[in-house]
Design a protein around this motif. Structure first.
Motif: not given
Lengths: 112, 114
Positions: A35, A37, A41, A43, A45, A86, A104
């Motif tokens: 993902l 981001q 902010g 997100i 795929s 991510i 994380s």
């Protein structure tokens, strides 16, 4: 110990460089997602994969199920690639097959 | 398609107040989920639903309730807000269609509890 770990946490690159972000997991999985981001902010795929390799434009994702490892590569990086990346996995140990466990994140900054 | 929508975008609450974070999707997805994102940590699953009328707890469910009366909507309720619930909340959905599929995320709600 987190079941999904990413490295590095932070990565700074010069425009044009080849970038690799790594994700490792400790138990069996059915699939893994990469993902992105954005600084604002949101997100989105990038890939979902359970074996082999996928490519979309300058982005390549690979996974080695036996080694419990996945990589995200960015070729010819550009400042607009600056974002948090991510990885998230559907762990076979989860209560539901559709549950995701997240790393994380890796903060990527590409300098012009 | 609007995709996954969330309201509000920002919210400030006082300790003890209650509120509902709204989430809706127009893609007829069976699976919907709520996550919280805290600095230095990955997204953590709060609650999820595999279809209308079916919900289950995730990793960090305490202090939150959910319901799924329709396929489209999956609201998250904070019954008595606490400063530890200050976070960014994301709603997500995906289709099942016999297998795992791409995840779609809402834009997030930034919640501050004073």
């Amino acid at each position: 110990k987190n079941e999904v770990e990413q490295s590095p946490q932070n990565l700074t690159a010069q425009e044009g460089e080849f970038i690799t972000i790594n994700c490792s997991y400790s138990v069996g999985i059915s699939a893994l997602h990469w993902l992105q981001q954005h600084p604002g902010g949101g997100i989105v795929s990038l890939f979902m994969l359970s074996s082999g390799k996928k490519k979309h434009g300058r982005l390549i994702a690979t996974i080695n199920i036996q080694e419990k490892h996945s990589s995200l590569h960015i070729t010819a990086s550009h400042p607009r690639d600056s974002a948090v990346y991510i990885c998230a996995a559907h762990l076979l140990s989860s209560g539901s097959a559709r549950q995701l466990t997240f790393g994380s994140g890796t903060q990527l900054t590409v300098l012009p | 398609n609007a995709g996954v929508t969330q309201t509000p975008k920002f919210q400030v609450l006082k300790t003890g107040q209650s509120m509902t974070l709204q989430c809706a999707q127009d893609m007829n997805h069976e699976y919907m989920s709520w996550y919280r994102q805290d600095p230095g940590m990955g997204l953590r699953l709060i609650h999820y639903s595999v279809g209308a009328g079916i919900t289950d707890q995730g990793e960090v469910p305490n202090g939150y309730n959910v319901s799924r009366s329709t396929t489209e909507d999956f609201p998250l309720r904070l019954l008595s807000a606490a400063p530890s619930q200050t976070s960014v909340y994301f709603c997500a959905s995906s289709a099942w269609a016999g297998g795992l599929n791409e995840q779609f995320f809402g834009p997030g709600t930034r919640l501050t509890v004073l």
